[in-house]
Design an enzyme around this catalytic site. Structure first.
Site, PDB file in Angstrom:
ATOM      1  N   CYS A   1       0.856  -1.196   0.000  1.00 14.37           N
ATOM      2  CA  CYS A   1       0.000   0.000   0.000  1.00 14.37           C
ATOM      3  C   CYS A   1       0.887   1.240   0.000  1.00 14.37           C
ATOM      4  O   CYS A   1       1.106   1.871   1.045  1.00 14.37           O
ATOM      5  CB  CYS A   1      -0.918  -0.009   1.218  1.00 14.37           C
ATOM      6  SG  CYS A   1      -2.048  -1.398   1.266  1.00 14.37           S
TER       7      CYS A   1
ATOM      8  N   CYS B   1      -3.750  -8.156   8.393  1.00 19.18           N
ATOM      9  CA  CYS B   1      -3.854  -7.046   7.443  1.00 19.18           C
ATOM     10  C   CYS B   1      -5.272  -6.495   7.419  1.00 19.18           C
ATOM     11  O   CYS B   1      -6.242  -7.232   7.207  1.00 19.18           O
ATOM     12  CB  CYS B   1      -3.448  -7.512   6.050  1.00 19.18           C
ATOM     13  SG  CYS B   1      -3.650  -6.248   4.775  1.00 19.18           S
TER      14      CYS B   1
ATOM     15  N   PHE C   1     -14.022 -11.221 -23.295  1.00 19.79           N
ATOM     16  CA  PHE C   1     -13.290 -11.425 -22.021  1.00 19.79           C
ATOM     17  C   PHE C   1     -14.323 -11.477 -20.886  1.00 19.79           C
ATOM     18  O   PHE C   1     -14.155 -10.851 -19.837  1.00 19.79           O
ATOM     19  CB  PHE C   1     -12.288 -10.299 -21.758  1.00 19.79           C
ATOM     20  CG  PHE C   1     -11.393  -9.959 -22.923  1.00 19.79           C
ATOM     21  CD1 PHE C   1     -10.244 -10.698 -23.168  1.00 19.79           C
ATOM     22  CD2 PHE C   1     -11.699  -8.912 -23.773  1.00 19.79           C
ATOM     23  CE1 PHE C   1      -9.417 -10.380 -24.243  1.00 19.79           C
ATOM     24  CE2 PHE C   1     -10.875  -8.586 -24.846  1.00 19.79           C
ATOM     25  CZ  PHE C   1      -9.731  -9.324 -25.083  1.00 19.79           C
TER      26      PHE C   1
ATOM     27  N   GLU D   1     -15.142 -16.088 -23.708  1.00 15.23           N
ATOM     28  CA  GLU D   1     -14.111 -16.188 -22.672  1.00 15.23           C
ATOM     29  C   GLU D   1     -13.270 -17.426 -22.963  1.00 15.23           C
ATOM     30  O   GLU D   1     -13.804 -18.490 -23.291  1.00 15.23           O
ATOM     31  CB  GLU D   1     -14.758 -16.295 -21.289  1.00 15.23           C
ATOM     32  CG  GLU D   1     -13.852 -16.735 -20.166  1.00 15.23           C
ATOM     33  CD  GLU D   1     -12.706 -15.773 -19.899  1.00 15.23           C
ATOM     34  OE1 GLU D   1     -11.578 -16.245 -19.711  1.00 15.23           O
ATOM     35  OE2 GLU D   1     -12.957 -14.557 -19.874  1.00 15.23           O
TER      36      GLU D   1
ATOM     37  N   ASN E   1     -13.869  -6.226 -21.145  1.00 11.02           N
ATOM     38  CA  ASN E   1     -13.246  -6.117 -19.828  1.00 11.02           C
ATOM     39  C   ASN E   1     -11.961  -6.940 -19.858  1.00 11.02           C
ATOM     40  O   ASN E   1     -11.893  -8.029 -19.296  1.00 11.02           O
ATOM     41  CB  ASN E   1     -14.205  -6.623 -18.743  1.00 11.02           C
ATOM     42  CG  ASN E   1     -13.590  -6.529 -17.356  1.00 11.02           C
ATOM     43  OD1 ASN E   1     -12.853  -5.598 -17.043  1.00 11.02           O
ATOM     44  ND2 ASN E   1     -13.880  -7.503 -16.517  1.00 11.02           N
TER      45      ASN E   1
ATOM     46  N   CYS F   1      -8.746  -2.102 -15.726  1.00 12.76           N
ATOM     47  CA  CYS F   1      -8.045  -1.977 -14.443  1.00 12.76           C
ATOM     48  C   CYS F   1      -6.669  -1.355 -14.628  1.00 12.76           C
ATOM     49  O   CYS F   1      -5.881  -1.293 -13.678  1.00 12.76           O
ATOM     50  CB  CYS F   1      -7.930  -3.339 -13.759  1.00 12.76           C
ATOM     51  SG  CYS F   1      -6.986  -4.550 -14.712  1.00 12.76           S
TER      52      CYS F   1
END
Length: 392
Positions: free
Chosen positions: A20, A95, A249, A276, A323, A350
């Protein structure tokens, strides 16, 4: 947005974990920075007609419904977390990014590892058996799937013998599997998956759509925001009223099935083609379609580029949904899309850099709507969805 703005993390403070890298920055400033990064990188594709929606924020902790734990240490003192450059194990079982259910599962898993005798894999010595433990939790029911990534199959039968004890310790456990990854490389999983339970997939329900996640299926780490992302894509689609939709996808069908279900609610008749490359994901998508009684639909386990290249112009959709993985759609497919004259494209990404590269190869399209979803707080990464319209 959550009232908390900073997340206290002992492992970060001690310099043990740097996953992070934005942790010292207040969360509202992280979000502002990401929105700026999004608009700045896509500025050449944004014009006065582009609607830039406010970003979807996240909780700053407890948002990760998947855990990928490197296993190290000794069988009597096993460590789940990561390994530093010296090969030393760092425990991340507390975490704060993980859900309470995932955190509470680690004690039972350590006991199971000891009972079965799953010796942690020692990378420098190339000895041992257990490499990773992968955990997935559903957002809708808190059910768990646990995958043990092993060097070989020697302990699989003993795992079966003690499986009932693991189920007693974890009442929400539904799916357990052993993935066999014999190669001495930093590869997360192997091709062979041995499912040890009667249940073969987790049942997740987002936007009233059941999605079946089998051990090798990709699924989002942040299902709370994934639900909002799928709904946003559906609202974009409803405004278009497409008669034919492609979902490339498609994975287990999160985008396409949600879109088709929302179109059905609006009495908009549409046909969906889902593509896919992973056959198990296609099996899951077809299971959902049957459960929702969505009949005007077809799913195929194919490479998305090869599928698109072998379709005639008469069969092209009104709406294309993509995607892709982090690397993007790919040059060949994106060039085909640009020349196709498909009226509308919804692109979920992403990776802002691969999205920017793909958009540069789509000069025939303009961005109508864009929105950021902060799937990955405390890092520079985020998810973004854009709706594109052909300039003609």
């Amino acid at each position: 947005m959550t009232e908390e703005t900073f997340l206290d993390c002992p492992e970060y403070t001690q310099g043990l974990c740097r996953s992070c890298n934005l942790l010292p920055i207040a969360y509202e400033n992280q979000l502002l920075s990401k929105q700026f990064d999004l608009v700045n990188k896509l500025s050449s594709h944004i014009d006065t007609n582009t609607e830039i929606l406010p970003p979807h924020s996240s909780n700053i902790k407890g948002f990760r419904y998947k855990a990928k734990m490197v296993v190290s240490g000794e069988v009597q003192r096993v460590i789940f977390g990561l390994q530093n450059e010296q090969g030393e194990g760092i425990d991340l079982t507390n975490c704060a990014l993980y859900t309470k259910e995932i955190i509470s599962s680690f004690a039972a898993l350590k006991a199971f590892v000891l009972k079965v005798g799953l010796v942690p894999y020692n990378i420098p010595k190339k000895k041992g058996r257990l490499k990773y433990i992968l955990i997935t939790q559903t957002y809708s029911t808190n059910e768990l799937m646990i995958r043990f990534v092993l060097n070989d199959e020697i302990k699989v039968e003993r795992m079966k013998e003690h499986l009932a004890e693991l189920f007693d310790a974890l009442p929400n456990l539904k799916v357990v599997s052993a993935n066999i990854q014999p190669i001495h490389q930093a590869i997360l999983e192997g091709e062979k998956e041995i499912v040890l339970t009667e249940e073969k997939a987790l049942r997740e329900v987002l936007n009233e759509v059941p999605l079946y996640i089998n051990p090798k299926s990709f699924f989002q780490t942040h299902p709370e925001l994934a639900q909002k992302l799928y709904l946003q894509a559906s609202q974009m689609a409803v405004a278009i009223k497409p008669q034919r939709v492609w979902d490339l996808f498609c994975g287990v069908g999160g985008f396409g099935l949600t879109i088709l279900n929302e179109l059905k609610k609006e009495n908009i008749k549409s046909h969906l083609n889902g593509i896919e490359i992973e056959p198990n994901a296609i099996t899951s998508a077809m299971r959902t379609a049957k459960e929702l009684q969505l009949n005007d639909i077809s799913f195929s386990a194919l490479d998305s580029t090869l599928f698109a290249e072998n379709i005639s112009k008469a069969e092209l959709p009104d709406l294309l949904v993509v995607n892709p993985p982090r690397r993007g759609v790919g040059k060949s497919l994106i060039q085909m899309i640009n020349l196709s004259k498909i009226p509308h494209v919804i692109y979920s990404s992403c990776n802002i850099d691969s999205l920017k590269e793909d958009l540069s190869l789509l000069p025939n399209y303009t961005i109508q709507i864009i929105q950021l979803f902060d799937f990955f707080p405390h890092t520079k990464h985020f998810e973004v969805i854009v709706r594109l319209k052909h300039r003609d």
